[in-house]
Design a protein around this motif. Structure first.
Motif, mmCIF file in Angstrom:
data_model
loop_
_atom_site.group_PDB
_atom_site.id
_atom_site.type_symbol
_atom_site.label_atom_id
_atom_site.label_comp_id
_atom_site.label_asym_id
_atom_site.label_seq_id
_atom_site.Cartn_x
_atom_site.Cartn_y
_atom_site.Cartn_z
ATOM 1 N N ARG A 86 -4.642 123.011 -32.628
ATOM 2 C CA ARG A 86 -3.526 122.856 -31.689
ATOM 3 C C ARG A 86 -3.067 124.251 -31.292
ATOM 4 O O ARG A 86 -2.642 125.028 -32.141
ATOM 5 C CB ARG A 86 -2.394 122.090 -32.362
ATOM 6 N N ALA A 87 -3.138 124.594 -30.014
ATOM 7 C CA ALA A 87 -2.860 125.973 -29.596
ATOM 8 C C ALA A 87 -1.957 126.019 -28.375
ATOM 9 O O ALA A 87 -2.253 126.674 -27.380
ATOM 10 C CB ALA A 87 -4.168 126.709 -29.307
ATOM 11 N N TYR A 88 -0.833 125.283 -28.430
ATOM 12 C CA TYR A 88 0.125 125.333 -27.324
ATOM 13 C C TYR A 88 0.992 126.581 -27.450
ATOM 14 O O TYR A 88 1.387 126.974 -28.544
ATOM 15 C CB TYR A 88 1.023 124.096 -27.326
ATOM 16 N N ARG A 89 1.316 127.165 -26.308
ATOM 17 C CA ARG A 89 2.184 128.330 -26.318
ATOM 18 C C ARG A 89 3.625 127.892 -26.599
ATOM 19 O O ARG A 89 4.100 126.915 -26.003
ATOM 20 C CB ARG A 89 2.123 129.056 -24.977
ATOM 21 N N PRO A 90 4.322 128.600 -27.472
ATOM 22 C CA PRO A 90 5.716 128.220 -27.759
ATOM 23 C C PRO A 90 6.621 128.493 -26.567
ATOM 24 O O PRO A 90 6.405 129.440 -25.805
ATOM 25 C CB PRO A 90 6.080 129.109 -28.959
ATOM 26 N N LEU A 91 7.635 127.650 -26.417
ATOM 27 C CA LEU A 91 8.620 127.823 -25.351
ATOM 28 C C LEU A 91 9.983 128.108 -25.970
ATOM 29 O O LEU A 91 10.303 127.560 -27.036
ATOM 30 C CB LEU A 91 8.711 126.559 -24.492
ATOM 31 N N PRO A 92 10.802 128.952 -25.329
ATOM 32 C CA PRO A 92 12.153 129.196 -25.860
ATOM 33 C C PRO A 92 12.943 127.893 -25.931
ATOM 34 O O PRO A 92 12.853 127.040 -25.040
ATOM 35 C CB PRO A 92 12.768 130.167 -24.839
ATOM 36 N N LYS A 93 13.716 127.758 -27.002
ATOM 37 C CA LYS A 93 14.467 126.523 -27.194
ATOM 38 C C LYS A 93 15.498 126.316 -26.088
ATOM 39 O O LYS A 93 15.788 125.182 -25.701
ATOM 40 C CB LYS A 93 15.156 126.558 -28.557
ATOM 41 N N ASP A 94 16.065 127.414 -25.579
ATOM 42 C CA ASP A 94 17.107 127.311 -24.566
ATOM 43 C C ASP A 94 16.572 127.508 -23.146
ATOM 44 O O ASP A 94 17.338 127.819 -22.223
ATOM 45 C CB ASP A 94 18.208 128.339 -24.832
ATOM 46 N N ALA A 95 15.269 127.335 -22.940
ATOM 47 C CA ALA A 95 14.687 127.530 -21.608
ATOM 48 C C ALA A 95 15.216 126.471 -20.639
ATOM 49 O O ALA A 95 15.373 125.303 -21.007
ATOM 50 C CB ALA A 95 13.168 127.465 -21.687
ATOM 51 N N ASN A 96 15.469 126.872 -19.390
ATOM 52 C CA ASN A 96 15.935 125.920 -18.384
ATOM 53 C C ASN A 96 14.748 125.101 -17.877
ATOM 54 O O ASN A 96 13.586 125.421 -18.156
ATOM 55 C CB ASN A 96 16.630 126.661 -17.234
ATOM 56 N N PRO A 97 15.007 124.002 -17.138
ATOM 57 C CA PRO A 97 13.900 123.141 -16.675
ATOM 58 C C PRO A 97 12.828 123.896 -15.887
ATOM 59 O O PRO A 97 11.634 123.610 -16.021
ATOM 60 C CB PRO A 97 14.612 122.099 -15.804
ATOM 61 N N TRP A 98 13.259 124.853 -15.041
ATOM 62 C CA TRP A 98 12.296 125.618 -14.250
ATOM 63 C C TRP A 98 11.350 126.390 -15.168
ATOM 64 O O TRP A 98 10.120 126.343 -14.997
ATOM 65 C CB TRP A 98 13.050 126.567 -13.325
ATOM 66 N N ALA A 99 11.914 127.119 -16.149
ATOM 67 C CA ALA A 99 11.090 127.911 -17.071
ATOM 68 C C ALA A 99 10.200 127.017 -17.920
ATOM 69 O O ALA A 99 9.042 127.346 -18.190
ATOM 70 C CB ALA A 99 11.988 128.780 -17.952
ATOM 71 N N ARG A 100 10.720 125.861 -18.362
ATOM 72 C CA ARG A 100 9.913 124.961 -19.186
ATOM 73 C C ARG A 100 8.744 124.394 -18.376
ATOM 74 O O ARG A 100 7.617 124.325 -18.857
ATOM 75 C CB ARG A 100 10.777 123.817 -19.728
ATOM 76 N N THR A 101 9.029 123.990 -17.134
ATOM 77 C CA THR A 101 7.970 123.389 -16.311
ATOM 78 C C THR A 101 6.839 124.371 -16.065
ATOM 79 O O THR A 101 5.664 124.069 -16.320
ATOM 80 C CB THR A 101 8.554 122.917 -14.965
ATOM 81 N N PHE A 102 7.179 125.567 -15.579
ATOM 82 C CA PHE A 102 6.126 126.511 -15.236
ATOM 83 C C PHE A 102 5.545 127.197 -16.477
ATOM 84 O O PHE A 102 4.399 127.651 -16.456
ATOM 85 C CB PHE A 102 6.650 127.528 -14.223
ATOM 86 N N GLY A 103 6.318 127.230 -17.561
ATOM 87 C CA GLY A 103 5.756 127.715 -18.818
ATOM 88 C C GLY A 103 4.683 126.780 -19.345
ATOM 89 O O GLY A 103 3.618 127.216 -19.795
ATOM 90 N N MET A 104 4.944 125.468 -19.258
ATOM 91 C CA MET A 104 3.956 124.494 -19.712
ATOM 92 C C MET A 104 2.772 124.414 -18.759
ATOM 93 O O MET A 104 1.629 124.270 -19.191
ATOM 94 C CB MET A 104 4.615 123.120 -19.871
ATOM 95 N N LEU A 105 3.033 124.509 -17.453
ATOM 96 C CA LEU A 105 1.925 124.463 -16.495
ATOM 97 C C LEU A 105 1.061 125.718 -16.567
ATOM 98 O O LEU A 105 -0.117 125.684 -16.205
ATOM 99 C CB LEU A 105 2.471 124.294 -15.075
ATOM 100 N N GLY A 106 1.626 126.811 -17.030
ATOM 101 C CA GLY A 106 0.849 128.043 -17.175
ATOM 102 C C GLY A 106 0.099 128.142 -18.480
ATOM 103 O O GLY A 106 -0.628 129.118 -18.714
ATOM 104 N N ASP A 107 0.232 127.132 -19.331
ATOM 105 C CA ASP A 107 -0.451 127.119 -20.624
ATOM 106 C C ASP A 107 -1.848 126.519 -20.452
ATOM 107 O O ASP A 107 -1.979 125.376 -19.993
ATOM 108 C CB ASP A 107 0.372 126.289 -21.613
#
Length: 421
Positions: A86-107
């Motif tokens: 399992r090699a998902y990139r960690p996301l900041p806990k307090d990330a806003n929806p924009w950062a979470r969406t593009f952070g996950m799409l960039g993984d």
């Protein structure tokens, strides 16, 4: 004796094939609608990103896809011993929806999941279903001969045998007997092939090596940061606890020395106080050492250390250990503190009254499974205790998988590659 051994082997093969067939049917029935649903929701959610709706929905959809993939990773390890990292990139806990969406799409792992879904609903579905169909089809020949042929429609074929009466039904049974032996061997192999196919897609990609290096770099950095924080904690505990008591005890002893002749009664009172301070300082030092590296872990090994840990918990914990030796001390320590964190989470957050811990070593992997009967809902999120456990295991190239549906039960599986002494 030889006959008994062959008979036992035959029964074992039948049980293994039957279990693989049932598991294959369950996978086919659950994974096909699950993969179709995940694929369609992901496609629609990503398509809605340009108009803003997908910014809100995509993180939730992709989190569900990851949970679905993690569930398959867990089954692969549980049922066939196939390890899918399992090699998902960690996301900041307090990330806003924009950062979470593009952070996950960039993984890159997100797109491996997305490529896996159509493979799972086609080739994955077929391999899982075949694991059930092959032995059932072989047994069908015997059922036909037993009387089913009487209700079969005209022109029914079993393999290359046209079933028209009792004679051809017996031929169908003979063909079923010929097919039964290879089907018993093929059924577990097909289930393993299903999970190997899953692992090949979920763990493949041109950037896999670079991604692995990135993950290992992050886990090493986390390990250094954790070690520095631990050293600061030890220093603070020593300064505020045992050191303060020892300084006070030294002052008491100086006062006692001055009062021995002038006021013996007061000297005796201070002596008792100094004795109590020394006992308290020793207790604090023992607790501190236990937090750094429990003595029972060094002396008795991981199994007994986990059992001792379980005895201190306010819930019923059953521990099953199957290890033919001991792992290296750093690996044992990592596994011990990982189990400690998972058990602490179970006691604090799950509402469970019973926990099962299974520790064993097989195929070069130290594997620990912690299961509780609590309310479920646990997840590996940035800043959570499970995320810390994942980072700790990652230092040793280990992996963490969590299965925790709403309503429970929760099963946390940890694997660390290692050899036993």
């Amino acid at each position: 004796m030889n006959f008994e051994t062959k008979s036992a082997d035959g029964r074992s093969r039948v049980r293994s094939a039957a279990l693989a067939g049932v598991r294959g049917l369950a996978l086919a029935l659950i994974s096909l609608p699950g993969a179709v649903l995940c694929f369609c929701l992901t496609l629609v959610s990503i398509a809605l990103v340009p108009i803003g709706i997908g910014i809100v929905t995509t993180p939730y959809v992709l989190t569900g896809v990851r949970a679905f993939a993690d569930w398959r990773r867990l089954l692969a390890a549980e049922w066939c011993g196939v390890r899918i990292p399992r090699a998902y990139r960690p996301l900041p806990k307090d990330a806003n929806p924009w950062a979470r969406t593009f952070g996950m799409l960039g993984d890159p792992a997100t797109w491996r999941d997305f490529r896996w879904l159509p493979v799972d609903m086609t080739a994955g579905f077929v391999t899982a279903l075949l694991a059930f169909v092959l032995p059932v089809y072989a047994l069908e020949g015997f059922v036909i001969a037993a009387g089913l042929w009487r209700v079969l429609p005209d022109g029914y074929w079993y393999g290359f045998v046209p079933v028209t009466g009792q004679g051809t039904a017996l031929l169908a049974a003979a063909l079923g007997a010929v097919l039964l032996a290879p089907s018993l061997w093929l059924t577990p192999q097909l289930l393993r092939a299903h999970f190997r196919l899953t692992g090949a897609v979920l763990g493949s990609g041109d950037g896999e090596l670079a991604e692995r290096v990135r993950v290992l770099t992050e886990t090493r950095r986390d390990a250094v940061d954790t070690s520095a924080a631990e050293l600061r904690r030890i220093e603070r505990d020593l300064h505020d606890g045992a050191q303060a008591r020892l300084v006070a005890m030294g002052m008491d002893l100086g006062t006692i020395e001055a009062l021995l002749e002038k006021n013996p009664a007061k000297a005796r009172e201070l002596l008792a106080q100094a004795r109590q301070s020394s006992a308290d300082a020793l207790t604090e030092l023992r607790e501190l050492v236990r937090g750094i590296h429990p003595p029972v872990l060094a002396e008795r090994g991981l199994g007994d250390a986990v059992r001792a840990l379980a005895l201190r918990l306010p819930v019923t914990v059953e521990v099953d250990v199957d290890m033919a030796g001991r792992a290296e001390a750093p690996v044992e320590a990592a596994a011990y503190f990982a189990v400690s964190e998972v058990l602490t989470n179970a006691v604090k957050h799950s509402g469970a009254d019973r926990v099962w811990v299974d520790v064993h070593h097989t195929e070069g992997q130290l594997r620990v499974a912690v299961t509780d009967n609590g309310k479920g809902g646990a997840e590996i999120a940035a800043g959570s205790g499970l995320a810390g456990v994942e980072r700790r295991l990652g230092t040793f190239d280990g992996v963490l998988a969590v299965s925790s549906p709403a309503g429970g039960p929760t099963m946390v599986t940890m694997e660390i590659p290692c050899a036993l002494s």
